[in-house]
Design an enzyme around this catalytic site. Structure first.
Site, PDB file in Angstrom:
ATOM      1  N   HIS A  41       0.826  -1.208   0.000  1.00 51.81           N
ATOM      2  CA  HIS A  41       0.000   0.000   0.000  1.00 51.81           C
ATOM      3  C   HIS A  41       0.859   1.257   0.000  1.00 51.81           C
ATOM      4  CE1 HIS A  41      -3.936  -1.969   1.697  1.00 51.81           C
ATOM      5  NE2 HIS A  41      -3.412  -2.647   0.694  1.00 51.81           N
ATOM      6  N   ASP A  63       7.943   5.281   0.295  1.00 53.26           N
ATOM      7  CA  ASP A  63       8.564   6.345   1.080  1.00 53.26           C
ATOM      8  C   ASP A  63       8.033   6.418   2.515  1.00 53.26           C
ATOM      9  OD1 ASP A  63       6.014   7.299   0.662  1.00 53.26           O
ATOM     10  OD2 ASP A  63       6.635   9.301   0.023  1.00 53.26           O
ATOM     11  N   GLY A  99       5.001   6.248  -4.041  1.00 54.61           N
ATOM     12  CA  GLY A  99       6.219   5.454  -4.031  1.00 54.61           C
ATOM     13  C   GLY A  99       6.534   4.911  -2.645  1.00 54.61           C
ATOM     14  N   PRO A 151      -4.912  -0.527  -5.938  1.00 53.42           N
ATOM     15  CA  PRO A 151      -5.805  -1.532  -6.524  1.00 53.42           C
ATOM     16  C   PRO A 151      -6.910  -1.861  -5.518  1.00 53.42           C
ATOM     17  CG  PRO A 151      -3.506  -2.118  -6.888  1.00 53.42           C
ATOM     18  CD  PRO A 151      -3.498  -0.949  -5.941  1.00 53.42           C
TER      19      PRO A 151
END
Length: 334
Positions: free
Chosen positions: A74, A82, A80, A166
């Site tokens: 997730h 991070d 990204g 998604p």
């Protein structure tokens, strides 16, 4: 032609082949700005500290394994990899439905505390997430892989951006596009969704498939589902029942990292509609079949491919250098 190597001789083509393999292997464990062993000099015990922390929590709560794996996934699909998913706040990623109930946030916080005691200001929360996800797979009997590290932590976390994830009701084409947008292939899609071999989902995310979904089935359920499985799920998730009740995504093997998830898809026993679509769609079905070793197709080793796809995913949109920071605590920017 032969090349002398001490007392042995290796043919030039063979040597070139071996070099190509080595180069390919290096590519699998190195991404732009990350590399395996990034903390070798600055915090050599970093991976060991994360591993021991995950093991300690897993022993008292095995549910943290799928939670940490999902958490990394997730995180990477929004801004990204991070660690933006870890930031506290009134409208951060952490507050949203897909993230709010994930198990394992305390594991990351604990690992960060231990790392700050050993190596202050060195190891990023983003790297802790990547390492903890790998360790979670290993604890559930999957095989290990080498994790490139060197990510920096992001400074922004917005709940509104979680729509990029998604979702259970995504069509197969939407799923493919969301993965392609991150530089991932259809094979990566099938492989990474295979992570649902461990963990659970709440009834609220799939119950619509069980009631008044179709007029073509006697029970009104999704026609792609096995009838006996529908009956089983209806008893666990009544139409007016508790939507937060958790149901295993891999029936019969929810705590072991294996290929039984794909067997269930073949048998119409996928819990999430988006998961079952991997079988009903011809192009993704081929990868499911290859993981299952169907005769006539080139087989794929799920564990090996999962590690490869995880390395690719873990390098999505990473921040290095001045693009990010090393947070002092994972729940807040510095």
């Amino acid at each position: 032609m032969l090349i002398s190597m001490g007392a042995s001789f290796i043919r030039t083509p063979t040597l070139l082949f071996l070099l190509l393999i080595a180069m390919g292997a290096a590519a699998l464990v190195k991404g732009q700005g990350t590399r395996v062993g990034f903390y070798f000099r600055t915090c050599p015990q970093a991976e060991s500290i994360v591993q021991k922390t995950v093991i300690s929590h897993f022993q008292s709560n095995p549910a943290i394994a799928p939670g940490l794996l999902r958490m990394h996934f997730h995180d990477c699909f929004v801004r990204g990899c991070d660690a933006s998913i870890l930031i506290n706040g009134s409208s951060t990623e952490k507050t949203t439905g897909p993230n709010r109930l994930l198990n394992g946030y305390d594991v990351i916080d604990d690992a960060k505390t231990r790392l700050e005691a050993a190596c202050p200001g060195v190891v990023s929360c983003a790297d802790i997430l990547a390492l903890a996800a790998r360790d979670s797979v290993v604890l559930t009997k999957g095989i290990t892989w080498r994790v490139p590290t060197g990510r920096k932590d992001g400074r922004v976390s917005l709940a509104s951006e979680v729509n990029n994830l998604p979702a259970p009701r995504d069509s197969i084409e939407v799923q493919k596009q969301k993965f392609a947008d991150k530089g991932l292939t259809d094979q990566d899609l099938v492989t990474l969704v295979g992570g649902h071999t461990i963990g659970t989902s709440a009834c609220q995310f799939f119950r619509y498939r069980l009631y008044n979904f179709s007029t073509t089935t006697a029970n009104g359920a999704d026609p792609s589902m096995d009838a006996a499985f529908v009956t089983q799920l209806q008893s666990l998730c009544p139409a007016d029942g508790d939507g937060s009740r958790r149901i295993a995504l891999d029936t019969g093997s929810p705590n072991r990292f294996d290929t039984s998830f794909f067997t269930n898809l073949r048998n119409g026993r996928g819990v999430l509609e988006s998961d079952q679509m991997l079988w009903t769609d011809a192009s993704t079905r081929t990868f499911v079949q290859r993981f299952l070793g169907v005769r006539g197709l080139l087989g794929l080793n799920f564990n090996l491919e999962f590690g490869r796809s995880m390395v690719k995913m873990s390098n999505i949109g990473i921040k290095t250098g001045t693009e990010g920071e090393i947070r002092k605590v994972c729940t807040a920017i510095n």
